[in-house]
Design an enzyme around this catalytic site. Structure first.
Site, PDB file in Angstrom:
ATOM      1  N   TYR A 185      44.458 -46.249 -24.482  1.00  9.27           N
ATOM      2  CA  TYR A 185      44.643 -45.943 -23.051  1.00  9.27           C
ATOM      3  C   TYR A 185      44.828 -44.432 -22.848  1.00  9.27           C
ATOM      4  O   TYR A 185      44.600 -43.641 -23.751  1.00  9.27           O
ATOM      5  CB  TYR A 185      45.800 -46.781 -22.496  1.00  9.27           C
ATOM      6  CG  TYR A 185      45.500 -48.266 -22.582  1.00  9.27           C
ATOM      7  CD1 TYR A 185      44.432 -48.809 -21.857  1.00  9.27           C
ATOM      8  CD2 TYR A 185      46.229 -49.113 -23.407  1.00  9.27           C
ATOM      9  CE1 TYR A 185      44.121 -50.165 -21.951  1.00  9.27           C
ATOM     10  CE2 TYR A 185      45.924 -50.467 -23.509  1.00  9.27           C
ATOM     11  CZ  TYR A 185      44.869 -50.994 -22.777  1.00  9.27           C
ATOM     12  OH  TYR A 185      44.557 -52.318 -22.882  1.00  9.27           O
ATOM     13  N   ARG A 233      55.147 -45.523 -27.817  1.00  9.30           N
ATOM     14  CA  ARG A 233      54.355 -46.437 -28.650  1.00  9.30           C
ATOM     15  C   ARG A 233      53.022 -45.780 -29.008  1.00  9.30           C
ATOM     16  O   ARG A 233      52.358 -45.211 -28.131  1.00  9.30           O
ATOM     17  CB  ARG A 233      54.094 -47.746 -27.918  1.00  9.30           C
ATOM     18  CG  ARG A 233      53.466 -48.786 -28.837  1.00  9.30           C
ATOM     19  CD  ARG A 233      53.364 -50.155 -28.208  1.00  9.30           C
ATOM     20  NE  ARG A 233      53.644 -51.170 -29.210  1.00  9.30           N
ATOM     21  CZ  ARG A 233      53.000 -52.338 -29.286  1.00  9.30           C
ATOM     22  NH1 ARG A 233      52.116 -52.669 -28.385  1.00  9.30           N
ATOM     23  NH2 ARG A 233      53.286 -53.203 -30.239  1.00  9.30           N
ATOM     24  N   GLY A 323      54.653 -59.863 -31.298  1.00  9.16           N
ATOM     25  CA  GLY A 323      54.015 -59.953 -29.988  1.00  9.16           C
ATOM     26  C   GLY A 323      53.683 -61.386 -29.636  1.00  9.16           C
ATOM     27  O   GLY A 323      54.501 -62.136 -29.097  1.00  9.16           O
TER      28      GLY A 323
HETATM   29  C1  FMN Z   1      48.566 -61.368 -24.548  1.00 10.82           C
HETATM   30  C2  FMN Z   1      48.830 -60.000 -25.118  1.00 10.82           C
HETATM   31  C3  FMN Z   1      49.156 -58.957 -24.271  1.00 10.82           C
HETATM   32  C4  FMN Z   1      49.468 -57.679 -24.790  1.00 10.82           C
HETATM   33  N1  FMN Z   1      49.837 -56.686 -23.946  1.00 10.82           N
HETATM   34  C5  FMN Z   1      50.207 -55.480 -24.445  1.00 10.82           C
HETATM   35  C6  FMN Z   1      50.711 -54.457 -23.581  1.00 10.82           C
HETATM   36  O1  FMN Z   1      50.864 -54.632 -22.358  1.00 10.82           O
HETATM   37  N2  FMN Z   1      51.048 -53.269 -24.146  1.00 10.82           N
HETATM   38  C7  FMN Z   1      50.908 -53.035 -25.503  1.00 10.82           C
HETATM   39  O2  FMN Z   1      51.234 -51.931 -25.968  1.00 10.82           O
HETATM   40  N3  FMN Z   1      50.468 -53.998 -26.337  1.00 10.82           N
HETATM   41  C8  FMN Z   1      50.136 -55.209 -25.848  1.00 10.82           C
HETATM   42  N4  FMN Z   1      49.747 -56.199 -26.701  1.00 10.82           N
HETATM   43  C9  FMN Z   1      49.839 -55.967 -28.167  1.00 10.82           C
HETATM   44  C10 FMN Z   1      51.193 -56.516 -28.685  1.00 10.82           C
HETATM   45  O3  FMN Z   1      52.259 -55.737 -28.177  1.00 10.82           O
HETATM   46  C11 FMN Z   1      51.301 -56.505 -30.225  1.00 10.82           C
HETATM   47  O4  FMN Z   1      51.333 -55.175 -30.687  1.00 10.82           O
HETATM   48  C12 FMN Z   1      50.133 -57.228 -30.890  1.00 10.82           C
HETATM   49  O5  FMN Z   1      49.974 -58.510 -30.306  1.00 10.82           O
HETATM   50  C13 FMN Z   1      50.352 -57.351 -32.389  1.00 10.82           C
HETATM   51  O6  FMN Z   1      51.529 -58.055 -32.682  1.00 10.82           O
HETATM   52  P1  FMN Z   1      51.469 -59.611 -33.085  1.00 10.82           P
HETATM   53  O7  FMN Z   1      50.532 -59.703 -34.260  1.00 10.82           O
HETATM   54  O8  FMN Z   1      52.883 -59.956 -33.437  1.00 10.82           O
HETATM   55  O9  FMN Z   1      50.957 -60.352 -31.892  1.00 10.82           O
HETATM   56  C14 FMN Z   1      49.407 -57.464 -26.199  1.00 10.82           C
HETATM   57  C15 FMN Z   1      49.068 -58.521 -27.042  1.00 10.82           C
HETATM   58  C16 FMN Z   1      48.792 -59.778 -26.525  1.00 10.82           C
HETATM   59  C17 FMN Z   1      48.466 -60.914 -27.472  1.00 10.82           C
END
Ligand code: FMN
Length: 371
Positions: A185, A233, A323
Site C-alpha cells: 500500500y 507494520r 491473522g
Molecule cells: C481476511 C483478511 C484480511 C486482512 N486484512 C489485513 C489488513 O487490514 N491489514 C493488514 O496489514 N493485513 C491484513 N491481513 C493480513 C493479516 O494481518 C496477516 O498478516 C496474514 O493473514 C498472515 O497471518 P496468518 O497466516 O496468521 O493469517 C488480512 C488477512 C486476511 C486473511
C-alpha cells in the site's frame, strides 16, 4: 511453561500474553465508513489476546481501496469506535488501530468523484485488483485504476491525514496506532525503488528519499500522540500488488530499524508473506532486524503455537501475531493454550455481510456445543 502465555510489558502497555490479533479487514462498515454496530462484540470476543490490532482503517476518503472499510476522519466514525475500545478494555485487552492509505491499490469507484487514486508514482499496479464497483454497479473485485503521482505538497498533506486520524484514534480510546507500511500500500509504494519513480525529496533511488515519507509521517504522529502509542507494520520481501523485490531491501529495512529504535516506538510488526504467495523473509534477515531494532518485535504469517513458542523462547521475536485463525476462533488464545482444535474459516465470509461469519463463532467446548 512457554512464555507465550505469560504477561509481557510492551513499552508502556501491559499485555496479558504474547499473542497478538493481526489486522483483518472484514468489510462490514456502515455507510460513511462508520464501524459496524457489531464491531464492539467482535473485538471483545477476541480480547483475551494480549494485543488486538484492528482491521485497516482509512485515514481519508482517498485512502480507500475496498468498499465498506471503517475510517477515522469523521466525528461519526470516531464516536462509533468508542464502544469498541471500551468493550476491549472492559475485558482487560489492549487495542491499537491500523491506519491505512492504499495508494494506487484502488479503483475510481471507491475514490471521491471517481478521481484517480494517488500514489508515489503514476504507474499502474500490474495484475492487481481492489474491491470496488463494476460498471453495472455491482460490488466486485475490479482491476485497479491508473494512479496520479502526489505532488510534493500533497505528500505532506497525506502525512497530516495520518496525524489527524491518529489524534482521533486516541480520542476514541485506542491505546495506540499502527501505521500500515506493509502489503504494497501507499507507504510501501514510497519504500520500493521499483515503484517509486519520483525525482523530488521523496525519490525512490536514494535511501533517505524512499524512507522519508514513512519517517516524516512517523515523526509527525509521534509529535501528536507520543512514541509509546505509535507503531509500524512492514512486510520486507513481500511482493503484493506489484512490489517487486529489489537489491536494497536489507539496507532499507535495517536503516528503518535503526531509525525506529532511536524514536522508541511501541513496536514493529513484521508480516511474512510467504504463506500468501510471496517469497518469504530470510531467517538471517529477521535476526539482523532484531539486532538493529531494540523495541518490541511482532511477527505474523502462518504462525502456530510451536513456531511462536520457539521464536519467543529463542528471542527472535517478542510477540506472535495470528491473522486468519482469529476469524473462526474468537477464543484462539484458550485454544492454543489448551491445545484444543482450531477451526478453519470459510473464505466466503471473510469480507462483507453481517453477523454470520463475524460474531457467531462459538467458543470451544468439549461436547462441540457452543459455550
Ligand atoms: C481476511 C483478511 C484480511 C486482512 N486484512 C489485513 C489488513 O487490514 N491489514 C493488514 O496489514 N493485513 C491484513 N491481513 C493480513 C493479516 O494481518 C496477516 O498478516 C496474514 O493473514 C498472515 O497471518 P496468518 O497466516 O496468521 O493469517 C488480512 C488477512 C486476511 C486473511
Amino acid at each position: 511453561m512457554s512464555r507465550l502465555f505469560e504477561p509481557f510489558a510492551m513499552g508502556g502497555h501491559e499485555l496479558a500474553n504474547r499473542i497478538a490479533m493481526a489486522p483483518l479487514t472484514r468489510s462490514r462498515a456502515r455507510p460513511g465508513n462508520v464501524p459496524s454496530d457489531l464491531a464492539p462484540l467482535y473485538y471483545s470476543q477476541r480480547a483475551e489476546t494480549g494485543l488486538i490490532v484492528t482491521e485497516g482503517t482509512a485515514i481519508s476518503p482517498s485512502a480507500i481501496g475496498y468498499l465498506d472499510v471503517p475510517g477515522l476522519w469523521t466525528t461519526e466514525q470516531l464516536e462509533a469506535w468508542k464502544p469498541v475500545t471500551k468493550a476491549v478494555h472492559d475485558r482487560g485487552g489492549v487495542i491499537f488501530t491500523q491506519l491505512w492509505h492504499v495508494g494506487r491499490v484502488s479503483h475510481v469507484s471507491t475514490q471521491p468523484d471517481r478521481a484517480a487514486p494517488v500514489s508515489s508514482t503514476a504507474r499502474i499496479a500490474a495484475d492487481s485488483q481492489a474491491f470496488g464497483l463494476r460498471d453495472d454497479g455491482m460490488a466486485a473485485l475490479v482491476d485497479v485504476s491508473k494512479p496520479r503521482a502526489l505532488t510534493t505538497e500533497e505528500v505532506r498533506g497525506v502525512t497530516e491525514d495520518f496525524v489527524n486520524a491518529a489524534r482521533n484514534a486516541i480520542e476514541a480510546g485506542f491505546d495506540g496506532i499502527e501505521l500500515h507500511g506493509a502489503n504494497g500500500y501507499l507507504i510501501e509504494q514510497f519504500l520500493n525503488p521499483n515503484v517509486n519513480d519520483r525525482t523530488d525529496a521523496y525519490r525512490g533511488d536514494t535511501l533517505e528519499g524512499r524512507t522519508r515519507f514513512l519517517l516524516e509521517t512517523l515523526d509527525a504522529v509521534i509529535a501528536a500522540i507520543g512514541a509509546e502509542r505509535t507503531a509500524v507494520r512492514l512486510s520486507p520481501y513481500g511482493q503484493l500488488f506489484d512490489n517487486p523485490v529489489y537489491p536494497e531491501i536489507e539496507e532499507t529495512y535495517l536503516y528503518l530499524a535503526d531509525e525506529f529504535s532511536r524514536r522508541g516506538i511501541a513496536y514493529v510488526h513484521l508480516m511474512d508473506q510467504s504463506t500468501r504467495g510471496s517469497s518469504g523473509t530470510p531467517a538471517d534477515f529477521l535476526a539482523k532486524f532484531r539486532a538493529h531494532f531494540k523495541g518490541s518485535l511482532i511477527l505474523a504469517g502462518g504462525m502456530t503455537r510451536e513456531r511462536a513458542e520457539e521464536m519467543i523462547d529463542t528471542n527472535i521475536i517478542d510477540i506472535a501475531a495470528f491473522g486468519e485463525p482469529f476469524i473462526a476462533n474468537p477464543d484462539l488464545v484458550a485454544r492454543l493454550r489448551n491445545r484444543w482444535p482450531i477451526e478453519r474459516s470459510d473464505h466466503a465470509i471473510h469480507y462483507g455481510g453481517g453477523a454470520r461469519g463475524y460474531t457467531d463463532f462459538p467458543e470451544y467446548s468439549a461436547e462441540g456445543v457452543s459455550a
